[in-house]
Design a protein around this motif. Structure first.
Motif, PDB file in Angstrom:
ATOM      1  N   PHE A   8       0.830  -1.217   0.000  1.00 51.17           N
ATOM      2  CA  PHE A   8       0.000   0.000   0.000  1.00 51.17           C
ATOM      3  C   PHE A   8       0.865   1.269   0.000  1.00 51.17           C
ATOM      4  O   PHE A   8       0.644   2.197   0.775  1.00 51.17           O
ATOM      5  N   VAL A   9       1.845   1.297  -0.890  1.00 48.80           N
ATOM      6  CA  VAL A   9       2.769   2.438  -0.956  1.00 48.80           C
ATOM      7  C   VAL A   9       2.000   3.708  -1.304  1.00 48.80           C
ATOM      8  O   VAL A   9       1.171   3.735  -2.219  1.00 48.80           O
ATOM      9  N   GLN A  10       2.284   4.772  -0.543  1.00 50.16           N
ATOM     10  CA  GLN A  10       1.634   6.061  -0.743  1.00 50.16           C
ATOM     11  C   GLN A  10       2.671   7.171  -0.601  1.00 50.16           C
ATOM     12  O   GLN A  10       3.626   7.054   0.165  1.00 50.16           O
ATOM     13  N   ALA A  11       2.490   8.233  -1.338  1.00 51.28           N
ATOM     14  CA  ALA A  11       3.302   9.449  -1.200  1.00 51.28           C
ATOM     15  C   ALA A  11       2.333  10.606  -1.009  1.00 51.28           C
ATOM     16  O   ALA A  11       1.416  10.799  -1.806  1.00 51.28           O
ATOM     17  N   VAL A  12       2.535  11.359   0.059  1.00 49.05           N
ATOM     18  CA  VAL A  12       1.649  12.471   0.408  1.00 49.05           C
ATOM     19  C   VAL A  12       2.383  13.777   0.142  1.00 49.05           C
ATOM     20  O   VAL A  12       3.519  13.969   0.585  1.00 49.05           O
ATOM     21  N   GLU A  13       1.733  14.656  -0.581  1.00 47.30           N
ATOM     22  CA  GLU A  13       2.327  15.939  -0.978  1.00 47.30           C
ATOM     23  C   GLU A  13       1.315  17.039  -0.716  1.00 47.30           C
ATOM     24  O   GLU A  13       0.337  17.172  -1.440  1.00 47.30           O
ATOM     25  N   ASP A  14       1.550  17.837   0.334  1.00 47.54           N
ATOM     26  CA  ASP A  14       0.641  18.922   0.707  1.00 47.54           C
ATOM     27  C   ASP A  14       1.155  20.228   0.112  1.00 47.54           C
ATOM     28  O   ASP A  14       1.932  20.955   0.725  1.00 47.54           O
ATOM     29  N   LEU A  15       0.715  20.523  -1.107  1.00 51.40           N
ATOM     30  CA  LEU A  15       1.167  21.738  -1.792  1.00 51.40           C
ATOM     31  C   LEU A  15       0.599  22.995  -1.161  1.00 51.40           C
ATOM     32  O   LEU A  15       1.199  24.066  -1.255  1.00 51.40           O
ATOM     33  N   ASN A  16      -0.552  22.890  -0.522  1.00 47.09           N
ATOM     34  CA  ASN A  16      -1.124  24.056   0.148  1.00 47.09           C
ATOM     35  C   ASN A  16      -0.233  24.482   1.313  1.00 47.09           C
ATOM     36  O   ASN A  16      -0.057  25.672   1.566  1.00 47.09           O
ATOM     37  N   GLN A  17       0.341  23.522   2.019  1.00 47.83           N
ATOM     38  CA  GLN A  17       1.267  23.850   3.095  1.00 47.83           C
ATOM     39  C   GLN A  17       2.534  24.474   2.528  1.00 47.83           C
ATOM     40  O   GLN A  17       3.064  25.432   3.075  1.00 47.83           O
ATOM     41  N   THR A  18       3.011  23.955   1.408  1.00 50.03           N
ATOM     42  CA  THR A  18       4.234  24.471   0.796  1.00 50.03           C
ATOM     43  C   THR A  18       4.023  25.851   0.196  1.00 50.03           C
ATOM     44  O   THR A  18       4.793  26.775   0.456  1.00 50.03           O
ATOM     45  N   PHE A  19       3.007  26.004  -0.632  1.00 55.31           N
ATOM     46  CA  PHE A  19       2.816  27.236  -1.396  1.00 55.31           C
ATOM     47  C   PHE A  19       1.651  28.079  -0.887  1.00 55.31           C
ATOM     48  O   PHE A  19       1.080  28.874  -1.631  1.00 55.31           O
ATOM     49  N   GLY A  20       1.305  27.932   0.392  1.00 62.21           N
ATOM     50  CA  GLY A  20       0.228  28.728   0.975  1.00 62.21           C
ATOM     51  C   GLY A  20       0.504  30.227   0.931  1.00 62.21           C
ATOM     52  O   GLY A  20      -0.424  31.026   0.869  1.00 62.21           O
ATOM     53  N   GLY A  21       1.762  30.621   0.939  1.00 63.71           N
ATOM     54  CA  GLY A  21       2.119  32.040   0.881  1.00 63.71           C
ATOM     55  C   GLY A  21       2.204  32.600  -0.516  1.00 63.71           C
ATOM     56  O   GLY A  21       2.442  33.794  -0.711  1.00 63.71           O
ATOM     57  N   ALA A  22       2.014  31.760  -1.527  1.00 59.80           N
ATOM     58  CA  ALA A  22       2.051  32.208  -2.920  1.00 59.80           C
ATOM     59  C   ALA A  22       0.675  32.732  -3.327  1.00 59.80           C
ATOM     60  O   ALA A  22      -0.330  32.456  -2.669  1.00 59.80           O
ATOM     61  N   LEU A  50      -0.508   8.881  -4.966  1.00 59.03           N
ATOM     62  CA  LEU A  50      -0.726   7.537  -5.500  1.00 59.03           C
ATOM     63  C   LEU A  50      -2.088   6.995  -5.084  1.00 59.03           C
ATOM     64  O   LEU A  50      -2.717   7.508  -4.164  1.00 59.03           O
ATOM     65  N   THR A  51      -2.493   5.928  -5.757  1.00 58.68           N
ATOM     66  CA  THR A  51      -3.763   5.288  -5.387  1.00 58.68           C
ATOM     67  C   THR A  51      -3.594   4.411  -4.157  1.00 58.68           C
ATOM     68  O   THR A  51      -4.585   4.045  -3.530  1.00 58.68           O
ATOM     69  N   GLY A  52      -2.359   4.034  -3.816  1.00 54.32           N
ATOM     70  CA  GLY A  52      -2.102   3.237  -2.624  1.00 54.32           C
ATOM     71  C   GLY A  52      -2.271   1.750  -2.817  1.00 54.32           C
ATOM     72  O   GLY A  52      -2.407   1.008  -1.842  1.00 54.32           O
ATOM     73  N   VAL A  53      -2.234   1.284  -4.056  1.00 53.49           N
ATOM     74  CA  VAL A  53      -2.418  -0.139  -4.321  1.00 53.49           C
ATOM     75  C   VAL A  53      -1.100  -0.858  -4.617  1.00 53.49           C
ATOM     76  O   VAL A  53      -1.081  -2.081  -4.722  1.00 53.49           O
ATOM     77  N   ASP A  54      -0.006  -0.104  -4.737  1.00 54.82           N
ATOM     78  CA  ASP A  54       1.265  -0.699  -5.148  1.00 54.82           C
ATOM     79  C   ASP A  54       2.040  -1.277  -3.974  1.00 54.82           C
ATOM     80  O   ASP A  54       1.941  -0.812  -2.844  1.00 54.82           O
ATOM     81  N   ASN A  55       2.842  -2.307  -4.299  1.00 57.34           N
ATOM     82  CA  ASN A  55       3.775  -2.904  -3.352  1.00 57.34           C
ATOM     83  C   ASN A  55       5.187  -2.544  -3.795  1.00 57.34           C
ATOM     84  O   ASN A  55       5.429  -2.277  -4.974  1.00 57.34           O
ATOM     85  N   LEU A  56       6.107  -2.582  -2.849  1.00 57.01           N
ATOM     86  CA  LEU A  56       7.504  -2.266  -3.142  1.00 57.01           C
ATOM     87  C   LEU A  56       8.360  -3.403  -2.600  1.00 57.01           C
ATOM     88  O   LEU A  56       8.392  -3.651  -1.388  1.00 57.01           O
ATOM     89  N   LEU A  57       9.008  -4.129  -3.506  1.00 58.02           N
ATOM     90  CA  LEU A  57       9.829  -5.273  -3.129  1.00 58.02           C
ATOM     91  C   LEU A  57      11.077  -4.825  -2.383  1.00 58.02           C
ATOM     92  O   LEU A  57      11.483  -3.655  -2.463  1.00 58.02           O
ATOM     93  N   VAL A  58      11.724  -5.730  -1.688  1.00 55.69           N
ATOM     94  CA  VAL A  58      12.985  -5.454  -1.009  1.00 55.69           C
ATOM     95  C   VAL A  58      13.971  -4.921  -2.047  1.00 55.69           C
ATOM     96  O   VAL A  58      14.076  -5.481  -3.140  1.00 55.69           O
ATOM     97  N   THR A  59      14.657  -3.845  -1.737  1.00 51.50           N
ATOM     98  CA  THR A  59      15.594  -3.098  -2.597  1.00 51.50           C
ATOM     99  C   THR A  59      14.906  -2.468  -3.798  1.00 51.50           C
ATOM    100  O   THR A  59      15.567  -1.950  -4.685  1.00 51.50           O
ATOM    101  N   VAL A  95       4.904   2.069   8.069  1.00 50.96           N
ATOM    102  CA  VAL A  95       6.260   2.517   7.773  1.00 50.96           C
ATOM    103  C   VAL A  95       6.133   3.886   7.115  1.00 50.96           C
ATOM    104  O   VAL A  95       5.305   4.075   6.220  1.00 50.96           O
ATOM    105  N   THR A  96       6.943   4.857   7.558  1.00 49.39           N
ATOM    106  CA  THR A  96       6.849   6.214   7.016  1.00 49.39           C
ATOM    107  C   THR A  96       8.223   6.868   6.952  1.00 49.39           C
ATOM    108  O   THR A  96       9.132   6.505   7.711  1.00 49.39           O
ATOM    109  N   ASP A  97       8.371   7.824   6.057  1.00 50.65           N
ATOM    110  CA  ASP A  97       9.601   8.604   5.942  1.00 50.65           C
ATOM    111  C   ASP A  97       9.292   9.943   5.303  1.00 50.65           C
ATOM    112  O   ASP A  97       8.507  10.020   4.353  1.00 50.65           O
ATOM    113  N   ASN A  98       9.909  11.003   5.858  1.00 50.32           N
ATOM    114  CA  ASN A  98       9.831  12.332   5.254  1.00 50.32           C
ATOM    115  C   ASN A  98      10.918  12.455   4.197  1.00 50.32           C
ATOM    116  O   ASN A  98      12.020  11.915   4.356  1.00 50.32           O
ATOM    117  N   SER A  99      10.624  13.189   3.130  1.00 50.23           N
ATOM    118  CA  SER A  99      11.558  13.287   2.011  1.00 50.23           C
ATOM    119  C   SER A  99      12.857  13.989   2.390  1.00 50.23           C
ATOM    120  O   SER A  99      12.902  14.821   3.294  1.00 50.23           O
TER     121      SER A  99
END
Length: 187
Positions: A8-22, A50-59, A95-99
């Protein structure tokens, strides 16, 4: 970078938080040859890339490309951006990680990407520039009474890369004709 397949790999990108001052931003395109992208992603109300349906194999790895148009207005930045990757281990443990800025998820090579989370920073630049050219486009014509008539035409051009406001052209005819007996501006 772990030792098990991630689900269920997902990437979250909050552009409103990033470019709220634009002034504004809009998503142009989200693409990936490795993951199923979310067609409803807008970076504001739907921040899942992402749709969150993908898997990510080891390496395993994959890329996501996000194109955005930003109108910064008066705030040229800096703008700091962080994406968040999430998934689930086979045990159900999240499992989570910030970029990390750049192309290396673990630049300190300690096999722990979670301790590398420098945001990606962008500052927009402006190169304002204005140019003016001036030519005599008529005359000088002798009026046979001691006066001459001539016409100047000026071309003002925005030679930069941003909108220019409050354009003004200054013409000091006192300096130009300081040695003349007199001059008159005609429309």
């Amino acid at each position: 970078m772990g030792n098990t397949t991630l689900y269920f790999v997902q990437a979250v990108e909050d552009l409103n938080q990033t470019f709220g001052g634009a002034t504004s931003y809009s998503v142009v395109n989200v693409s990936s040859g490795d993951f199923a992208v979310n067609p409803n992603f807008d970076g504001n109300t739907d921040t899942n890339l992402l749709t969150g349906v993908d898997n990510l194999l080891v390496t395993g790895s994959g890329t996501i490309t996000l194109s955005v148009i930003v109108t910064p207005g008066d705030n040229l930045g800096p703008y700091s951006n962080t994406a968040v990757a999430t998934s689930e281990a086979p045990s159900g443990m999240p499992v989570t990680d910030n970029s990390q800025d750049g192309a290396d998820v673990d630049p300190d090579n300690n096999d722990d990407p979670t301790d590398n989370d420098q945001p990606t920073v962008v500052t927009f630049t402006e190169n304002p520039s204005i140019g003016i050219a001036k030519a005599i486009t008529s005359g000088p014509t002798n009026n046979n009474d001691g006066t001459y008539t001539l016409t100047y035409t000026m071309m003002v051009e925005n030679t930069g890369d941003v909108l220019l406001n409050n354009i003004q052209v200054v013409e000091n005819l006192n300096t130009t004709f300081s040695g003349a007996t007199s001059y008159t501006v005609k429309n």
